[in-house]
Every structure is written in C-alpha cells, then in structure tokens.
Motif scaffolding. Structure first.
Motif, PDB file in Angstrom:
ATOM      1  N   PRO A   8      60.908  38.774  52.500  1.00  0.00           N
ATOM      2  CA  PRO A   8      59.768  39.690  52.616  1.00  0.00           C
ATOM      3  C   PRO A   8      59.300  40.289  51.295  1.00  0.00           C
ATOM      4  N   ASP A   9      60.222  40.538  50.350  1.00  0.00           N
ATOM      5  CA  ASP A   9      59.836  41.153  49.072  1.00  0.00           C
ATOM      6  C   ASP A   9      59.745  40.145  47.934  1.00  0.00           C
ATOM      7  N   GLU A  10      59.632  38.856  48.268  1.00  0.00           N
ATOM      8  CA  GLU A  10      59.589  37.812  47.242  1.00  0.00           C
ATOM      9  C   GLU A  10      58.151  37.385  46.978  1.00  0.00           C
ATOM     10  N   MET A  11      57.770  37.397  45.709  1.00  0.00           N
ATOM     11  CA  MET A  11      56.443  36.953  45.310  1.00  0.00           C
ATOM     12  C   MET A  11      56.421  35.456  45.050  1.00  0.00           C
ATOM     13  N   ARG A  12      55.225  34.923  45.014  1.00  0.00           N
ATOM     14  CA  ARG A  12      55.061  33.566  44.530  1.00  0.00           C
ATOM     15  C   ARG A  12      55.261  33.554  43.009  1.00  0.00           C
ATOM     16  N   ALA A  13      55.419  32.380  42.439  1.00  0.00           N
ATOM     17  CA  ALA A  13      55.571  32.269  40.988  1.00  0.00           C
ATOM     18  C   ALA A  13      54.289  32.726  40.305  1.00  0.00           C
ATOM     19  N   ILE A  14      54.431  33.533  39.236  1.00  0.00           N
ATOM     20  CA  ILE A  14      53.291  34.030  38.477  1.00  0.00           C
ATOM     21  C   ILE A  14      53.240  33.303  37.129  1.00  0.00           C
ATOM     22  N   SER A  15      52.046  32.863  36.765  1.00  0.00           N
ATOM     23  CA  SER A  15      51.841  32.246  35.457  1.00  0.00           C
ATOM     24  C   SER A  15      50.548  32.781  34.869  1.00  0.00           C
ATOM     25  N   ILE A  16      50.578  33.154  33.587  1.00  0.00           N
ATOM     26  CA  ILE A  16      49.375  33.613  32.894  1.00  0.00           C
ATOM     27  C   ILE A  16      49.289  32.856  31.568  1.00  0.00           C
ATOM     28  N   GLU A  17      48.307  31.964  31.464  1.00  0.00           N
ATOM     29  CA  GLU A  17      48.112  31.160  30.254  1.00  0.00           C
ATOM     30  C   GLU A  17      46.920  31.721  29.490  1.00  0.00           C
ATOM     31  N   THR A  18      47.180  32.325  28.353  1.00  0.00           N
ATOM     32  CA  THR A  18      46.105  32.963  27.587  1.00  0.00           C
ATOM     33  C   THR A  18      45.388  31.944  26.694  1.00  0.00           C
ATOM     34  N   ASP A  34      49.789  28.822  44.379  1.00  0.00           N
ATOM     35  CA  ASP A  34      48.716  27.838  44.298  1.00  0.00           C
ATOM     36  C   ASP A  34      47.339  28.448  44.111  1.00  0.00           C
ATOM     37  N   THR A  35      47.244  29.755  44.040  1.00  0.00           N
ATOM     38  CA  THR A  35      45.976  30.413  43.722  1.00  0.00           C
ATOM     39  C   THR A  35      45.809  30.450  42.210  1.00  0.00           C
ATOM     40  N   ARG A  36      44.683  29.933  41.738  1.00  0.00           N
ATOM     41  CA  ARG A  36      44.430  29.878  40.299  1.00  0.00           C
ATOM     42  C   ARG A  36      43.037  30.423  40.007  1.00  0.00           C
ATOM     43  N   VAL A  37      42.978  31.346  39.056  1.00  0.00           N
ATOM     44  CA  VAL A  37      41.720  31.994  38.699  1.00  0.00           C
ATOM     45  C   VAL A  37      41.557  31.981  37.182  1.00  0.00           C
ATOM     46  N   LEU A  38      40.387  31.543  36.725  1.00  0.00           N
ATOM     47  CA  LEU A  38      40.050  31.600  35.308  1.00  0.00           C
ATOM     48  C   LEU A  38      39.361  32.932  35.048  1.00  0.00           C
ATOM     49  N   CYS A  39      39.929  33.733  34.159  1.00  0.00           N
ATOM     50  CA  CYS A  39      39.386  35.050  33.829  1.00  0.00           C
ATOM     51  C   CYS A  39      38.947  35.058  32.372  1.00  0.00           C
ATOM     52  N   THR A  40      37.689  35.420  32.124  1.00  0.00           N
ATOM     53  CA  THR A  40      37.187  35.493  30.760  1.00  0.00           C
ATOM     54  C   THR A  40      36.547  36.851  30.516  1.00  0.00           C
ATOM     55  N   ALA A  41      36.672  37.339  29.286  1.00  0.00           N
ATOM     56  CA  ALA A  41      36.072  38.605  28.877  1.00  0.00           C
ATOM     57  C   ALA A  41      35.027  38.324  27.811  1.00  0.00           C
ATOM     58  N   SER A  42      33.817  38.808  28.037  1.00  0.00           N
ATOM     59  CA  SER A  42      32.718  38.631  27.088  1.00  0.00           C
ATOM     60  C   SER A  42      32.256  39.992  26.582  1.00  0.00           C
ATOM     61  N   VAL A  43      32.247  40.159  25.264  1.00  0.00           N
ATOM     62  CA  VAL A  43      31.813  41.411  24.646  1.00  0.00           C
ATOM     63  C   VAL A  43      30.350  41.273  24.248  1.00  0.00           C
ATOM     64  N   GLU A  44      29.533  42.214  24.693  1.00  0.00           N
ATOM     65  CA  GLU A  44      28.105  42.199  24.371  1.00  0.00           C
ATOM     66  C   GLU A  44      27.712  43.549  23.782  1.00  0.00           C
ATOM     67  N   ILE A 223      56.760  47.018  43.976  1.00  0.00           N
ATOM     68  CA  ILE A 223      57.671  45.966  43.498  1.00  0.00           C
ATOM     69  C   ILE A 223      56.874  44.824  42.879  1.00  0.00           C
ATOM     70  N   GLY A 224      55.836  44.387  43.607  1.00  0.00           N
ATOM     71  CA  GLY A 224      55.032  43.270  43.122  1.00  0.00           C
ATOM     72  C   GLY A 224      54.299  43.587  41.835  1.00  0.00           C
ATOM     73  N   CYS A 225      53.694  44.765  41.760  1.00  0.00           N
ATOM     74  CA  CYS A 225      52.919  45.109  40.566  1.00  0.00           C
ATOM     75  C   CYS A 225      53.815  45.301  39.354  1.00  0.00           C
ATOM     76  N   ASP A 226      55.033  45.786  39.556  1.00  0.00           N
ATOM     77  CA  ASP A 226      55.959  45.881  38.431  1.00  0.00           C
ATOM     78  C   ASP A 226      56.226  44.503  37.832  1.00  0.00           C
ATOM     79  N   ARG A 227      56.316  43.493  38.697  1.00  0.00           N
ATOM     80  CA  ARG A 227      56.530  42.129  38.209  1.00  0.00           C
ATOM     81  C   ARG A 227      55.291  41.605  37.494  1.00  0.00           C
TER      82      ARG A 227
END
Length: 237
Positions: A8-18, A34-44, A223-227
């Motif tokens: 119940p308290d186990e997360m999926r594997a987390i990966s962050i590729e910068t 298996d959820t994958r999201v591309l996040c980009t920051a644009s400064v204007e 618990i999850g957010c600490d991870r």
C-alpha cells in the motif's frame, strides 16, 4: 493485493532525466512507472498585461497529452480548436502549485512557462507534471542566477505532487491506471517540502470515505512526496 503487486505505501519507480531537450532553459523527462511526462521551462522577458508596472514576474503552466499517450489515439486539441475542461483544470493546477514556492518579486518582470507534455499515460499524469515542472523551473532559475539576470533566488522550497486512493477498501499510494480507473476514492496532494500543503483534490468515486481514511491518504502522500523531494534534489545537483 494491488494489481502491480506493490504494498500500500510502495511507489512506482521514479526517474528524472534532466537536460532532455536542447533549447529550453530547463527541461526534464519525468517517469512515474510507465507514466512519462516531458517538462520544459521557457523564460520570456515579458509578463501578462495586468502585471505591468508591479515589479513582479509570473509562473504559469500548460499541459497536453500526445495522441497515443493512452491505449487509443486521442485527437489533438489544437485540431479541435478547443482545450478540454480537464486540460484547463490541470494546467491551472500546475501554475498554482509552482507559484506556491516562488517569490514573484525576486523573479522580476519576466515570465516562466512550464510546458508539461504527456508522452505516455498510466495514471498520475498531473502529479508527475507538477513534480517534473519543479525540476525544469529550478534549472531555468539556476541559469538566471548564474548569468546575473536575477540577484536573488526566487524559489523558496521544493513542491511535489502524488496521487493516493482507496482501492478495494485500502488506502494506497501512487495509483496507476488500473487502480485509478476502479478506485473507491482518489486524491491528488500537492505538498511543499517542510510540511505545508499547497492543494488537495479528493473525490469519492465508487464509495464515500471518512475522516480517518482522508488522514491516512495524507500520511501516504507525505511518504510519497518525501521520496519525490529526494529524487528532485538528486536531479538538480
């Protein structure tokens, strides 16, 4: 037992590729299972008209899901000429979550847009988007500080988000699609490092729940957010 055989308290594997994209001031590919999201920051070097002259900047978010991010092809919202209510709600959530940890005066009169594009969806796309968007934002702000564009760090803390829910009567952490689609209740928690809560979205789907169940979901979310905070910290070192 959960469909994924997780506790119940186990997360999926987390990966962050910068540095996943070349041109954005900050970017990462964030994966929650298996959820994958591309996040980009644009400064204007511009701000919304209603902010002009106030000496403040702005942080906002945009969200989209690619046509084959899910089991079947969804049409592009640009082709339909209109964003769905779900898309608008999620991108507003992303913007609010990031602004909760940014001192807009220290940012100066400029805007940072966080684009969150879902490449593959298996539950928790909005929470992965928020968690990855913070990393992209941190990288973009690091660049502003290093080049002397701004003098003081406007980011006050880390922010992360995670989904929790009641699945077959048991509160569980980090719902995947199989659980999310059949959960009795599901919730999204946006938490700030140090214990503060930025936002909670909690909904009874198949059955209502009591106060103790909500508190158990909150404890799982912490618990999850600490991870996630640890993964964010490692990603931006």
């Amino acid at each position: 037992m959960r469909p994924s055989d997780r506790t119940p308290d186990e997360m999926r594997a987390i990966s962050i590729e910068t540095g996943f994209t070349k041109h954005a001031e900050g970017s990462c590919l964030v994966s929650f299972g298996d959820t994958r999201v591309l996040c980009t920051a644009s400064v204007e070097e511009r701000i919304p008209p209603w902010l002009r002259g106030k000496g403040e900047g702005w942080v906002t978010g945009e969200y989209s899901m690619l046509p084959r991010a899910t089991h079947t092809r969804g049409s592009r919202e640009a082709a339909r000429g209109k964003q769905s209510g779900r898309t608008q709600e999620i991108q507003r959530l992303i913007g609010r979550s990031l602004r909760a940890v940014v001192d807009l005066e220290k940012l100066g009169e400029r805007q940072i847009t966080l684009d969150c594009d879902v490449i593959q969806a298996d539950g928790g796309t909005r929470t992965a988007s928020i968690s990855g968007a913070w990393v992209a934002l941190r990288l973009a702000v690091n660049g502003l500080l290093e080049t002397g564009v701004i003098a003081h760090d406007p980011i006050t803390a880390k922010v992360a988000a995670i989904s929790c829910g009641v699945y077959k009567g048991t509160p569980v952490l980090d719902l995947d699609y199989d659980e999310d689609s059949s959960a009795d209740a599901d919730a999204n928690f946006v938490l700030i490092e140090g214990g503060q809560i930025a936002e909670v979205q909690a909904t009874a789907e198949g059955a209502t729940y009591d106060e103790e169940a909500l508190l158990r979901l909150l404890r799982l979310a912490r618990i999850g957010c600490d991870r996630i905070f640890a993964a964010q910290d490692e990603a931006v070192k």
